[in-house]
Write a protein that holds these residues in place. Structure first.
Motif, PDB file in Angstrom:
ATOM      1  N   THR A 253     -31.126 -30.281  31.431  1.00  9.99           N
ATOM      2  CA  THR A 253     -29.859 -30.197  31.969  1.00  9.99           C
ATOM      3  C   THR A 253     -29.146 -29.024  31.186  1.00  9.99           C
ATOM      4  OG1 THR A 253     -29.827 -32.550  32.504  1.00  9.99           O
ATOM      5  CG2 THR A 253     -27.626 -31.462  32.290  1.00  9.99           C
ATOM      6  N   ARG A 254     -28.521 -28.325  31.665  1.00  8.30           N
ATOM      7  CA  ARG A 254     -27.800 -27.004  31.039  1.00  8.30           C
ATOM      8  C   ARG A 254     -26.536 -27.530  30.379  1.00  8.30           C
ATOM      9  NH1 ARG A 254     -26.995 -22.181  34.779  1.00  8.30           N
ATOM     10  NH2 ARG A 254     -29.303 -21.578  34.113  1.00  8.30           N
ATOM     11  N   ASP A 255     -26.288 -26.824  29.335  1.00  8.33           N
ATOM     12  CA  ASP A 255     -24.964 -27.309  28.706  1.00  8.33           C
ATOM     13  C   ASP A 255     -23.929 -25.992  29.254  1.00  8.33           C
ATOM     14  OD1 ASP A 255     -22.781 -27.534  27.064  1.00  8.33           O
ATOM     15  OD2 ASP A 255     -23.643 -26.971  25.120  1.00  8.33           O
ATOM     16  N   GLU A 256     -23.318 -26.484  30.227  1.00  5.44           N
ATOM     17  CA  GLU A 256     -22.443 -25.493  30.861  1.00  5.44           C
ATOM     18  C   GLU A 256     -21.300 -25.119  30.162  1.00  5.44           C
ATOM     19  OE1 GLU A 256     -23.108 -23.925  33.509  1.00  5.44           O
ATOM     20  OE2 GLU A 256     -24.773 -24.635  34.666  1.00  5.44           O
ATOM     21  N   ALA A 257     -21.043 -25.995  29.191  1.00  3.97           N
ATOM     22  CA  ALA A 257     -19.758 -25.477  28.389  1.00  3.97           C
ATOM     23  C   ALA A 257     -19.786 -24.486  27.539  1.00  3.97           C
ATOM     24  CB  ALA A 257     -19.183 -26.768  27.605  1.00  3.97           C
ATOM     25  N   ALA A 258     -21.204 -24.582  27.163  1.00  7.23           N
ATOM     26  CA  ALA A 258     -21.385 -23.119  26.014  1.00  7.23           C
ATOM     27  C   ALA A 258     -21.477 -21.991  26.661  1.00  7.23           C
ATOM     28  CB  ALA A 258     -22.934 -23.735  25.373  1.00  7.23           C
ATOM     29  N   TYR A 259     -21.668 -21.977  27.908  1.00  2.00           N
ATOM     30  CA  TYR A 259     -21.747 -20.549  28.677  1.00  2.00           C
ATOM     31  C   TYR A 259     -20.314 -20.037  28.710  1.00  2.00           C
ATOM     32  CZ  TYR A 259     -21.747 -17.424  32.748  1.00  2.00           C
ATOM     33  OH  TYR A 259     -21.899 -16.323  33.641  1.00  2.00           O
ATOM     34  N   TRP A 260     -19.199 -20.922  28.735  1.00  2.00           N
ATOM     35  CA  TRP A 260     -17.826 -20.389  28.758  1.00  2.00           C
ATOM     36  C   TRP A 260     -17.234 -20.673  27.488  1.00  2.00           C
ATOM     37  CZ3 TRP A 260     -16.333 -18.244  33.171  1.00  2.00           C
ATOM     38  CH2 TRP A 260     -16.901 -18.724  34.338  1.00  2.00           C
ATOM     39  N   GLU A 261     -17.600 -20.806  26.288  1.00  2.00           N
ATOM     40  CA  GLU A 261     -17.078 -20.647  24.957  1.00  2.00           C
ATOM     41  C   GLU A 261     -16.633 -18.976  24.698  1.00  2.00           C
ATOM     42  OE1 GLU A 261     -19.659 -22.329  22.360  1.00  2.00           O
ATOM     43  OE2 GLU A 261     -19.125 -24.435  22.695  1.00  2.00           O
ATOM     44  N   GLU A 262     -15.641 -19.100  23.887  1.00  5.15           N
ATOM     45  CA  GLU A 262     -15.259 -17.530  23.280  1.00  5.15           C
ATOM     46  C   GLU A 262     -16.384 -17.363  22.239  1.00  5.15           C
ATOM     47  OE1 GLU A 262     -11.361 -16.183  21.983  1.00  5.15           O
ATOM     48  OE2 GLU A 262     -12.304 -16.500  20.140  1.00  5.15           O
ATOM     49  N   GLN A 263     -16.723 -15.911  22.138  1.00  4.23           N
ATOM     50  CA  GLN A 263     -17.490 -15.493  21.076  1.00  4.23           C
ATOM     51  C   GLN A 263     -16.893 -14.661  20.190  1.00  4.23           C
ATOM     52  OE1 GLN A 263     -20.924 -16.711  20.848  1.00  4.23           O
ATOM     53  NE2 GLN A 263     -20.141 -18.011  22.683  1.00  4.23           N
ATOM     54  N   ARG A 264     -16.577 -15.134  19.046  1.00  2.59           N
ATOM     55  CA  ARG A 264     -15.971 -14.316  17.877  1.00  2.59           C
ATOM     56  C   ARG A 264     -17.066 -13.915  17.196  1.00  2.59           C
ATOM     57  NH1 ARG A 264     -10.818 -13.242  16.356  1.00  2.59           N
ATOM     58  NH2 ARG A 264     -10.509 -12.600  14.192  1.00  2.59           N
ATOM     59  N   TYR A 265     -17.200 -12.601  16.906  1.00  4.68           N
ATOM     60  CA  TYR A 265     -18.077 -12.055  16.118  1.00  4.68           C
ATOM     61  C   TYR A 265     -17.244 -11.320  14.710  1.00  4.68           C
ATOM     62  CZ  TYR A 265     -20.762 -12.097  20.546  1.00  4.68           C
ATOM     63  OH  TYR A 265     -21.171 -12.657  21.410  1.00  4.68           O
ATOM     64  N   THR A 266     -17.812 -11.650  13.704  1.00  9.61           N
ATOM     65  CA  THR A 266     -17.424 -11.145  12.339  1.00  9.61           C
ATOM     66  C   THR A 266     -18.777 -10.460  11.691  1.00  9.61           C
ATOM     67  OG1 THR A 266     -17.683 -13.092  11.012  1.00  9.61           O
ATOM     68  CG2 THR A 266     -15.485 -12.519  12.027  1.00  9.61           C
ATOM     69  N   PHE A 267     -18.471  -9.563  10.651  1.00  7.59           N
ATOM     70  CA  PHE A 267     -19.675  -8.880  10.005  1.00  7.59           C
ATOM     71  C   PHE A 267     -20.225  -8.999   8.849  1.00  7.59           C
ATOM     72  CE2 PHE A 267     -17.316  -6.574  13.537  1.00  7.59           C
ATOM     73  CZ  PHE A 267     -18.319  -6.742  14.488  1.00  7.59           C
ATOM     74  N   GLU A 268     -19.854 -10.168   8.306  1.00  4.64           N
ATOM     75  CA  GLU A 268     -19.921 -10.466   6.695  1.00  4.64           C
ATOM     76  C   GLU A 268     -21.511 -10.762   6.371  1.00  4.64           C
ATOM     77  OE1 GLU A 268     -15.820 -11.836   7.688  1.00  4.64           O
ATOM     78  OE2 GLU A 268     -17.797 -12.216   8.429  1.00  4.64           O
ATOM     79  N   ASN A 269     -22.218 -11.012   7.765  1.00  2.00           N
ATOM     80  CA  ASN A 269     -23.660 -11.400   7.450  1.00  2.00           C
ATOM     81  C   ASN A 269     -24.311 -10.599   8.203  1.00  2.00           C
ATOM     82  OD1 ASN A 269     -23.086 -13.812   5.738  1.00  2.00           O
ATOM     83  ND2 ASN A 269     -22.530 -14.933   7.708  1.00  2.00           N
ATOM     84  N   GLY A 270     -23.709  -9.389   8.569  1.00  2.83           N
ATOM     85  CA  GLY A 270     -24.603  -8.382   9.498  1.00  2.83           C
ATOM     86  C   GLY A 270     -24.159  -8.307  10.756  1.00  2.83           C
ATOM     87  N   LEU A 271     -24.998  -7.833  11.540  1.00 10.15           N
ATOM     88  CA  LEU A 271     -24.774  -7.605  13.133  1.00 10.15           C
ATOM     89  C   LEU A 271     -25.273  -8.674  13.819  1.00 10.15           C
ATOM     90  CD1 LEU A 271     -23.129  -5.545  15.209  1.00 10.15           C
ATOM     91  CD2 LEU A 271     -25.719  -4.778  15.292  1.00 10.15           C
ATOM     92  N   HIS A 272     -24.463  -9.409  14.774  1.00  9.70           N
ATOM     93  CA  HIS A 272     -24.992 -10.528  15.469  1.00  9.70           C
ATOM     94  C   HIS A 272     -26.143  -9.958  16.431  1.00  9.70           C
ATOM     95  CE1 HIS A 272     -24.679 -13.912  18.187  1.00  9.70           C
ATOM     96  NE2 HIS A 272     -24.359 -14.575  17.157  1.00  9.70           N
ATOM     97  N   LYS A 273     -27.045 -11.222  16.685  1.00 18.19           N
ATOM     98  CA  LYS A 273     -28.080 -10.762  17.327  1.00 18.19           C
ATOM     99  C   LYS A 273     -27.673 -10.428  19.029  1.00 18.19           C
ATOM    100  CE  LYS A 273     -28.893 -15.754  18.587  1.00 18.19           C
ATOM    101  NZ  LYS A 273     -30.021 -16.942  18.347  1.00 18.19           N
ATOM    102  N   ASP A 274     -26.613 -10.920  19.395  1.00 17.30           N
ATOM    103  CA  ASP A 274     -26.259 -10.415  20.748  1.00 17.30           C
ATOM    104  C   ASP A 274     -25.970  -8.955  21.023  1.00 17.30           C
ATOM    105  OD1 ASP A 274     -25.981 -13.093  21.441  1.00 17.30           O
ATOM    106  OD2 ASP A 274     -23.798 -13.260  21.498  1.00 17.30           O
ATOM    107  N   PHE A 275     -25.837  -8.209  19.925  1.00 15.99           N
ATOM    108  CA  PHE A 275     -25.744  -6.889  19.937  1.00 15.99           C
ATOM    109  C   PHE A 275     -26.599  -5.826  19.996  1.00 15.99           C
ATOM    110  CE2 PHE A 275     -21.578  -8.564  18.402  1.00 15.99           C
ATOM    111  CZ  PHE A 275     -20.563  -7.818  19.036  1.00 15.99           C
ATOM    112  N   GLN A 276     -26.796  -4.989  20.743  1.00 19.17           N
ATOM    113  CA  GLN A 276     -27.641  -4.033  20.664  1.00 19.17           C
ATOM    114  C   GLN A 276     -27.000  -2.376  20.636  1.00 19.17           C
ATOM    115  OE1 GLN A 276     -30.116  -5.577  24.086  1.00 19.17           O
ATOM    116  NE2 GLN A 276     -31.642  -4.542  23.000  1.00 19.17           N
TER     117      GLN A 276
END
Length: 536
Positions: free
Chosen positions: A312-335
């Motif tokens: 069963t898919r967690d649909e709520a996660a699909y609609w969450e805001e993604q806030r990226y900060t860079f203290e721990n490097g570049l998030h894996k969502d980025f290319q």
């Protein structure tokens, strides 16, 4: 069994290759000119997927500088031989015209997270390679063949040759085992073995609205192959109103309970022009083996929007805001684009994302652009930039990007007199000359202080905003047509643009002085828009 709504990998995730090892499922998808190469997602239930690896991370494995738009990494194949993972991929250096320079490689790893080996070069005779591990221990390399002499289609069939891992090369004779059907453009081969049959799944019809999955079988691995009685086990070509269009290029997996599923690419067109802004996505279909030992897609051949899977898919996660900060490097969502030498285009050394201005927007060599996929039809994106441009040749900012020929870019730059200004650059269906349009007059801003930049997309409507520190956001420029950031408008004829829309930050220094732009954060906020056709 619960139902999920396709796609399972939304946004630009085409050419899926699926694999099960024990209770773990993995899907590898194409990344084209975006680095690192190949996306591998993991799931335990076929419903919820997480990006776990991009295996082609270093120059020895992949260097795409100079690869044109929609070239680079095509159609990876991920397999496991009981001991290790194998990944086969193509690096396409040229695709337009009569010739294609498509170089095929193999890498391997003990674990999906790596480390992955340096590549072994195999051949350049065509693209979409796969590796089949037969039950006698032999390994077979399969790819489509390209023939520049053939008119009008150039696709010359599916080629088979043995791969010797001890020697690290292809050995023995090469045989053309399948010519495809009258739909033509046969590519994307995958081999399977079941009940004494060798099965060959291919893609046909090109990657636009005639795309299809074609099935064939033989008692011998090298043929002759008999085509499925229905020819195409999955296609939307005869169903123009189906929710999932451009369906094709698939792969098969079986669950531990013996159920069979087909994953495939597809697009969800919007607007009357049928534009797929999210590119080619990965969907899943339930399939079954008939008493005649042929595979059929349940309720096929038209792909279903809603499919039963174990999880069963967690649909709520699909609609969450993604806030990226860079203290721990570049998030894996980025290319980023093409280059393995990341230190030349960005760093996160001070907890901020610092872009080092390089070549112009749309450069096929060294462009400082860091972005994530657009995975929703409507969203907001926001960042804060600290940048001190010197003249009109130094600029940085927020961009919605498809390719050299299709992007919108709100830049912080300077007039020739040194005064900072905001300027919108637009490259809209500008193939083949790539000329810019400037939808609004530049807005002069103070030479000191950070600037907040934002864009909103609601369906096909894109609006930029800006604010100086401590001020409220205000719109800048007209409403722009976000639907142009699509495969159908990507700068080439049909079957020529293969990626999807991205949103991110960029910096250029056309003086060659490597000026730096600093970004505090980046947010991506999905939005519910009642006008979206595929609202869930």
């Amino acid at each position: 069994m619960p139902q999920i709504t396709n796609p399972i990998l939304p946004g630009f995730n085409p050419d899926p290759s699926i694999l099960r090892v024990g209770d773990d499922y993995y899907i590898a998808t194409s990344t084209f000119e975006w680095f690192p190469g190949v996306q591998i997602h993991h799931s335990r239930d076929l419903a919820n997927w997480e990006l776990v690896s991009r295996p082609l991370t270093r120059k020895a494995q992949l260097d795409m500088r100079g690869d044109p738009d929609s070239c680079g990494v095509w159609a990876p194949c991920l397999t496991h031989d009981g001991e290790k993972f194998w990944l086969v991929y193509t690096d396409v250096k040229r695709k337009d015209g009569s010739f294609k320079d498509a170089h095929n490689y193999i890498v391997w790893a003990d674990k999906i997270e790596g480390p992955w080996s340096d590549p072994v070069y195999t051949n350049s005779s065509g693209f979409d390679p796969s590796l089949f591990h037969d039950d006698d221990g032999r390994k077979w390399f399969v790819n489509m063949a390209w023939d520049h002499r053939v008119r009008p289609l150039l696709f010359a069939g599916i080629m088979l040759q043995e791969f010797d891992p001890a020697q690290g090369k292809l050995v023995g004779p090469i045989k053309n085992i399948y010519q495809g059907t009258d739909l033509k453009l046969v590519e994307g081969p995958h081999l399977y073995k079941r009940n004494g049959w060798y099965y060959l799944l291919t893609a046909e019809g090109g990657t636009a609205y005639d795309h299809a999955c074609t099935f064939a079988r033989s008692r011998n691995i090298d043929g002759p192959y008999e085509t499925h009685p229905d020819q195409h086990i999955l296609t939307s070509k005869d169903a123009p109103l189906a929710a999932i269009q451009r369906a094709g290029h698939g792969d098969i997996v079986e669950t531990p309970e013996g159920k069979t599923y087909l994953v495939h690419l597809g697009g969800r067109p919007t607007t009357q022009e049928r534009r797929c802004v999210l590119g080619r996505e990965t969907s899943i279909q339930e399939a079954y083996w008939g008493e005649d030992d042929w595979l059929y897609v349940k309720n096929g051949p038209v792909p279903s929007l809603h499919v039963e899977v174990p999880g069963t898919r967690d649909e709520a996660a699909y609609w969450e805001e993604q806030r990226y900060t860079f203290e721990n490097g570049l998030h894996k969502d980025f290319q980023w684009l093409r280059t393995p030498e990341t230190e030349r285009i960005f760093n996160t050394d001070n907890g901020k994302l610092t872009l080092i201005g390089r070549e112009a927007p749309g450069s096929w060599f060294e462009q400082a652009l860091v972005a994530r996929r657009q995975t929703h039809f409507s969203y907001d994106a926001e960042t804060v930039i600290d940048f001190a441009p010197t003249d009109e040749r130094t600029f940085a900012g927020l961009t919605a990007y498809y390719s050299r020929y299709n992007f919108f870019y709100l830049t912080v730059g300077a007039h020739s007199d040194g005064q900072r200004e905001l300027l919108i650059m637009a490259s809209e269906m500008s193939w083949p000359d790539g000329k810019l349009r400037f939808p609004a007059e530049p807005v002069r801003i103070p030479n000191a202080g950070k600037i907040k930049l934002k864009l909103t997309i609601r369906g096909r409507k894109l609006q930029f905003f800006y604010a100086m520190d401590g001020e409220e956001l205000k719109p800048i420029g007209p409403v722009l047509d976000a639907s142009l950031l699509s495969d159908e408008c990507g700068g080439h004829q049909a079957h020529g643009s293969f990626t999807g829309a991205f949103v991110g930050v960029a910096a250029s220094d056309l003086n060659g002085t490597a000026s730096q732009a600093h970004f505090d954060y980046f947010t991506y906020t999905p939005q519910h828009d009642p006008s979206d056709r595929y609202e869930v």
